[in-house]
Design a protein around this motif. Sequence first.
Motif, mmCIF file in Angstrom:
data_model
loop_
_atom_site.group_PDB
_atom_site.id
_atom_site.type_symbol
_atom_site.label_atom_id
_atom_site.label_comp_id
_atom_site.label_asym_id
_atom_site.label_seq_id
_atom_site.Cartn_x
_atom_site.Cartn_y
_atom_site.Cartn_z
ATOM 1 N N LYS A 107 0.834 -1.207 0.000
ATOM 2 C CA LYS A 107 0.000 0.000 0.000
ATOM 3 C C LYS A 107 0.864 1.250 0.000
ATOM 4 O O LYS A 107 0.598 2.213 -0.724
ATOM 5 N N PHE A 108 1.914 1.236 0.822
ATOM 6 C CA PHE A 108 2.779 2.411 0.905
ATOM 7 C C PHE A 108 3.594 2.605 -0.368
ATOM 8 O O PHE A 108 3.866 3.745 -0.770
ATOM 9 N N LEU A 109 3.955 1.510 -1.016
ATOM 10 C CA LEU A 109 4.646 1.618 -2.295
ATOM 11 C C LEU A 109 3.738 2.298 -3.317
ATOM 12 O O LEU A 109 4.176 3.127 -4.121
ATOM 13 N N SER A 110 2.458 1.971 -3.246
ATOM 14 C CA SER A 110 1.486 2.512 -4.194
ATOM 15 C C SER A 110 1.244 4.006 -4.003
ATOM 16 O O SER A 110 1.024 4.737 -4.978
ATOM 17 N N ILE A 111 1.305 4.475 -2.755
ATOM 18 C CA ILE A 111 0.945 5.877 -2.474
ATOM 19 C C ILE A 111 2.154 6.768 -2.200
ATOM 20 O O ILE A 111 2.008 7.980 -2.056
ATOM 21 N N ALA A 112 3.343 6.204 -2.161
ATOM 22 C CA ALA A 112 4.537 6.958 -1.743
ATOM 23 C C ALA A 112 4.807 8.168 -2.625
ATOM 24 O O ALA A 112 5.119 9.255 -2.127
ATOM 25 N N ASP A 113 4.707 7.999 -3.940
ATOM 26 C CA ASP A 113 4.997 9.107 -4.848
ATOM 27 C C ASP A 113 4.033 10.263 -4.635
ATOM 28 O O ASP A 113 4.444 11.427 -4.515
ATOM 29 N N GLU A 114 2.749 9.946 -4.605
ATOM 30 C CA GLU A 114 1.740 10.994 -4.463
ATOM 31 C C GLU A 114 1.856 11.701 -3.119
ATOM 32 O O GLU A 114 1.606 12.905 -3.008
ATOM 33 N N CYS A 115 2.221 10.955 -2.074
ATOM 34 C CA CYS A 115 2.326 11.534 -0.731
ATOM 35 C C CYS A 115 3.671 12.227 -0.504
ATOM 36 O O CYS A 115 3.837 12.941 0.491
ATOM 37 N N GLY A 116 4.618 11.998 -1.375
ATOM 38 C CA GLY A 116 5.932 12.614 -1.217
ATOM 39 C C GLY A 116 6.733 12.026 -0.080
ATOM 40 O O GLY A 116 7.553 12.718 0.545
ATOM 41 N N ILE A 117 6.530 10.745 0.206
ATOM 42 C CA ILE A 117 7.256 10.085 1.301
ATOM 43 C C ILE A 117 8.694 9.835 0.865
ATOM 44 O O ILE A 117 8.954 9.273 -0.195
ATOM 45 N N SER A 118 9.646 10.229 1.712
ATOM 46 C CA SER A 118 11.062 10.096 1.358
ATOM 47 C C SER A 118 11.715 8.855 1.953
ATOM 48 O O SER A 118 12.726 8.379 1.436
ATOM 49 N N LYS A 119 11.160 8.336 3.051
ATOM 50 C CA LYS A 119 11.731 7.137 3.673
ATOM 51 C C LYS A 119 10.640 6.317 4.352
ATOM 52 O O LYS A 119 9.761 6.868 5.013
ATOM 53 N N ILE A 120 10.725 4.994 4.155
ATOM 54 C CA ILE A 120 9.763 4.069 4.756
ATOM 55 C C ILE A 120 10.551 2.967 5.457
ATOM 56 O O ILE A 120 11.244 2.173 4.812
ATOM 57 N N VAL A 121 10.479 2.950 6.775
ATOM 58 C CA VAL A 121 11.214 1.976 7.583
ATOM 59 C C VAL A 121 10.282 0.802 7.890
ATOM 60 O O VAL A 121 9.182 0.995 8.424
ATOM 61 N N VAL A 122 10.731 -0.404 7.560
ATOM 62 C CA VAL A 122 9.852 -1.574 7.576
ATOM 63 C C VAL A 122 10.315 -2.602 8.600
ATOM 64 O O VAL A 122 11.497 -2.939 8.672
ATOM 65 N N THR A 123 9.363 -3.113 9.368
ATOM 66 C CA THR A 123 9.652 -4.201 10.310
ATOM 67 C C THR A 123 8.600 -5.297 10.152
ATOM 68 O O THR A 123 7.641 -5.158 9.394
ATOM 69 N N ASN A 124 8.793 -6.384 10.891
ATOM 70 C CA ASN A 124 7.874 -7.523 10.835
ATOM 71 C C ASN A 124 7.204 -7.691 12.187
ATOM 72 O O ASN A 124 7.794 -7.392 13.235
ATOM 73 N N ILE A 125 5.986 -8.179 12.181
ATOM 74 C CA ILE A 125 5.188 -8.289 13.399
ATOM 75 C C ILE A 125 5.812 -9.224 14.428
ATOM 76 O O ILE A 125 5.542 -9.117 15.627
ATOM 77 N N THR A 126 6.698 -10.093 13.993
ATOM 78 C CA THR A 126 7.301 -11.072 14.908
ATOM 79 C C THR A 126 8.627 -10.595 15.499
ATOM 80 O O THR A 126 9.230 -11.295 16.310
ATOM 81 N N ALA A 127 9.106 -9.427 15.105
ATOM 82 C CA ALA A 127 10.467 -8.993 15.436
ATOM 83 C C ALA A 127 10.764 -8.979 16.930
ATOM 84 O O ALA A 127 11.882 -9.301 17.356
ATOM 85 N N CYS A 128 9.793 -8.603 17.757
ATOM 86 C CA CYS A 128 10.032 -8.491 19.199
ATOM 87 C C CYS A 128 9.669 -9.756 19.972
ATOM 88 O O CYS A 128 9.797 -9.785 21.203
ATOM 89 N N MET A 129 9.200 -10.787 19.272
ATOM 90 C CA MET A 129 8.816 -12.020 19.963
ATOM 91 C C MET A 129 10.054 -12.786 20.433
ATOM 92 O O MET A 129 11.148 -12.614 19.889
#
Length: 577
Positions: free
Chosen positions: A143-165
């Motif tokens: 979703k963020f890849l799809s809207i990033a250009d229009e929103c002018g997002i310069s950085k998107i930091v990605v994690t996984n739901i299991t990272a802190c388990m």
Amino acid sequence: MQTEKKMTGYPSIDKPWLKYYSEKAINTPTPECSIYDYIRNCNIDNMEKIAMNYYGTDITYGSMFNKIDKMAGVLQNAGIMKNEVVTVCMVNSPDTVCLLFALNKIGAVANMVYGADSEEELREHILDANSKIAFILDMFQDKFLSIADECGISKIVVTNITACMAPVTRIAARMFKGLKPKKLPADSRFVSWKIFFNETKLPSRSCHNSETAAVITYTGGTTGGSKGAILSNKAVISVAFQYSMSEKNLSRESTWMQVLPLFIAYGITSSVMVALSVGMKQIIRIPMSESIAEFCKKFKPNHVLYSPAYWEKLAIEKVDLDLSNFIAPTTGGDVLRPSIEEKVNTYLLKHGCSCPLMNGYGMTEVGAGVSLNFPHAHKFGSVGIPFAKNIISTFDPNTSEELKYGEIGELCINTPSMMIGYLNNKDETDNIIRKHSDGMKWVHSGDLGYIDEDGFVFVIGRMKRYFAYAVNGVHKKVFCIDIEKSLLRCSLIENCAVVPVSNAKTVQAAIAYIITKNKQDEDFSTVAQIKSFGEKNLKESHRPIKYYIVDKFPLTKIGKVDYIALEKMAQENENKL
């Protein structure tokens, strides 16, 4: 307790609820600081105690603050400025909690969005906030890849739901729950959480003050479009501070079930902030992933805050549980019908809980909770008493004149937890926050209710849940709540929700969705009996033109009855005819 004084008959002047509060709760000023400083100051001598448990991982208060400080240093080094809005599109986890406080420490504003929203909604929330950096779960990255250009997002930091388990739990979740990390898009704006936070630079001090914006959370949109409410540090702190000063059974030895999502105001102010300000242990879980019964079996928590629909489900399922560990079973955010409240209380008492369900009241625009039933101040059917520093009263919707005890009008709230305003929406802000002739600012809730002489608040229903019924050219407002109240007197009905549909003869008419008491009787005969009851007990303008029997009502993302979804379903069914 306050001494008795002569009553004027007006709640805002008498403040009869203050008799239930200590002088300390009434007179202690709300801390003037950032939410980061507030939580740290509350736990300066509590660093060895467990702050969070997340699927097998325990994190102490000391470790939590170390993590927050390191994250804050990285965020500051990455160029995130004071007052900059940063989008957070994650679910409950230690990383989400720490990110919220790390952003606060450097003076940034957390824009808490819901990843399951449509691309159009996410785009609107990000553009309105002028947010250029986002922290997200990998399940939302397309979703963020799809809207990033229009929103002018310069950085998107990605994690996984299991990272802190914990490692074993993480492996199992990835293998058997389909929660494996997704490959990052081939786009330079996307970076993994691990790489982004692979630094240890610390900021020198906290940058926020009590009046600046801390978070943006979005209204539920149950009866209209979702709007971004800007909450100051003072607003967020005020809810947690007043709750902790009012509830006598909170202690560091207790456990708090953190199941409300952190993208809603209730999840931040009435849940995470309360638990951390007291210094207790939070058991953090992915929202809506387990039932209350499952939580209780695993953890025996002392405090659980959830919407009425989930408490109702617990009582209906009648699971054999030992609930003697419950100190404060709490609910709010939606209508709790008397029949359901009675059923839940009967279940709680039968299973060892000495405290009845503590029903409360609030809305995003006032930082969530503003009133609550306490074990020492409780009335069946009410949403409790205002917190000590809050004033709740009823006003005539047409004249804005304050009403006396027992008189039904629009519930309005004066509170230090009042939002700064809606994001980029001055007209709607001015419509909901109004200065009255008394010189005070009041939030107009849109809810109908009354205050009794003891200061307890009673909610009758939504003012906006009405439709226009026309006969011979004369239009009449019909309130859905009035129809629901009448139908609930039918012995066959457990619960009901009424919504309007377009109607050629009367402009609009009512459709009733029914949950019956006996699920075995859901047939044409049952519908006929309910229809007959309606014809005998409802005025023509109030009679539903259709009755649909359902097992449950659709819920919004925060657990309220989704009247918009019901209305859409009803209209689609009518259009087919």
